[in-house]
Design a protein around this motif. Sequence first.
Motif, PDB file in Angstrom:
ATOM      1  N   ALA A  44       0.840  -1.199   0.000  1.00  0.00           N
ATOM      2  CA  ALA A  44       0.000   0.000   0.000  1.00  0.00           C
ATOM      3  C   ALA A  44       0.877   1.251   0.000  1.00  0.00           C
ATOM      4  O   ALA A  44       1.890   1.309   0.698  1.00  0.00           O
ATOM      5  CB  ALA A  44      -0.922  -0.011   1.213  1.00  0.00           C
ATOM      6  N   LEU A  45       0.460   2.252  -0.771  1.00  0.00           N
ATOM      7  CA  LEU A  45       1.238   3.479  -0.876  1.00  0.00           C
ATOM      8  C   LEU A  45       0.862   4.441   0.250  1.00  0.00           C
ATOM      9  O   LEU A  45      -0.304   4.541   0.623  1.00  0.00           O
ATOM     10  CB  LEU A  45       0.998   4.142  -2.232  1.00  0.00           C
ATOM     11  N   LYS A  46       1.850   5.128   0.779  1.00  0.00           N
ATOM     12  CA  LYS A  46       1.627   6.144   1.795  1.00  0.00           C
ATOM     13  C   LYS A  46       1.391   7.484   1.121  1.00  0.00           C
ATOM     14  O   LYS A  46       1.624   7.654  -0.080  1.00  0.00           O
ATOM     15  CB  LYS A  46       2.824   6.215   2.745  1.00  0.00           C
ATOM     16  N   TRP A  47       0.924   8.458   1.898  1.00  0.00           N
ATOM     17  CA  TRP A  47       0.566   9.751   1.325  1.00  0.00           C
ATOM     18  C   TRP A  47       1.744  10.391   0.605  1.00  0.00           C
ATOM     19  O   TRP A  47       1.573  11.019  -0.439  1.00  0.00           O
ATOM     20  CB  TRP A  47       0.052  10.684   2.427  1.00  0.00           C
ATOM     21  N   ARG A  48       2.954  10.193   1.129  1.00  0.00           N
ATOM     22  CA  ARG A  48       4.117  10.822   0.503  1.00  0.00           C
ATOM     23  C   ARG A  48       4.472  10.175  -0.839  1.00  0.00           C
ATOM     24  O   ARG A  48       5.254  10.738  -1.602  1.00  0.00           O
ATOM     25  CB  ARG A  48       5.313  10.757   1.450  1.00  0.00           C
ATOM     26  N   ASP A  49       3.884   9.001  -1.107  1.00  0.00           N
ATOM     27  CA  ASP A  49       4.115   8.342  -2.391  1.00  0.00           C
ATOM     28  C   ASP A  49       3.104   8.773  -3.445  1.00  0.00           C
ATOM     29  O   ASP A  49       3.224   8.362  -4.606  1.00  0.00           O
ATOM     30  CB  ASP A  49       4.037   6.822  -2.236  1.00  0.00           C
ATOM     31  N   MET A  50       2.109   9.572  -3.047  1.00  0.00           N
ATOM     32  CA  MET A  50       1.009   9.884  -3.960  1.00  0.00           C
ATOM     33  C   MET A  50       0.818  11.378  -4.170  1.00  0.00           C
ATOM     34  O   MET A  50      -0.260  11.807  -4.583  1.00  0.00           O
ATOM     35  CB  MET A  50      -0.286   9.258  -3.428  1.00  0.00           C
ATOM     36  N   ILE A  51       1.836  12.174  -3.878  1.00  0.00           N
ATOM     37  CA  ILE A  51       1.751  13.603  -4.156  1.00  0.00           C
ATOM     38  C   ILE A  51       1.818  13.791  -5.675  1.00  0.00           C
ATOM     39  O   ILE A  51       2.789  13.368  -6.302  1.00  0.00           O
ATOM     40  CB  ILE A  51       2.896  14.379  -3.487  1.00  0.00           C
TER      41      ILE A  51
END
Length: 241
Positions: A44-51
């Motif tokens: 699962a991707l974290k928020w910092r991976d989806m900016i």
Amino acid sequence: MTINILLFLLGACLGSFFCLVAQRWPQDKSILRPASHCTSCQQALKWRDMIPLLSAVRLGFRCRYCGTPFPYSCFVAEFLCGCLFLLAFPLPFTHEAVVNFIWLVAAFLLALADWFYLILKPKIFYPSLVLLWGGQLFLGHWFHWETLLYCAGILLLLTIFLRGRFGMGDVLLLLSWSPWLELRQFCLLLILASGTGLIAAGARQLWAAHPTRAAASPPHQELPFIPFLATGLWMVLQFGW
């Protein structure tokens, strides 16, 4: 200047979401579950991976966890949707500008689905059709019967002589758009879509002609046409041609 930056960022964020919708809906998957994840390692991707835009560049277009390269499609979708919001967002708000903007956003989403799967997805097409026709009728816009009949005739000839090369999804989409465009606008849309499509096809052929790229390239794949129809629509509506 500030409002332009905010519009671009809003568009980029929505472009990331639209990319997810265009990838999952044609496969009848939920757009809510599972959460965004790496398709290789399933992490699962974290928020910092989806900016939007920034994360992809910072990670070098590779998964943070397994290092697998991921496609550029989401990055391109975020950038293009940001540009769409920057250039076409209805400011000042008028009913006509809002309807045209919704029309362009729906066309963008349909273009993404066609790019990924070469399909006109009913879950996207029919709601956008209701919004477009409902908005145009609400505004009392003229229903251009001559454009609709011209469109039907041209598409019938294309279907007969280019059987198997011109998809029925493209036919349905053009028929749904044609009544709300003047005949000259519709003809210009077809010219712009065909021209940009030919340029893209030629560029792809030149890219694949290189010996090292040809060996690594996948087998020939049909070029989706809806992205070029959406481009032509944007140019016609944006510049008022």
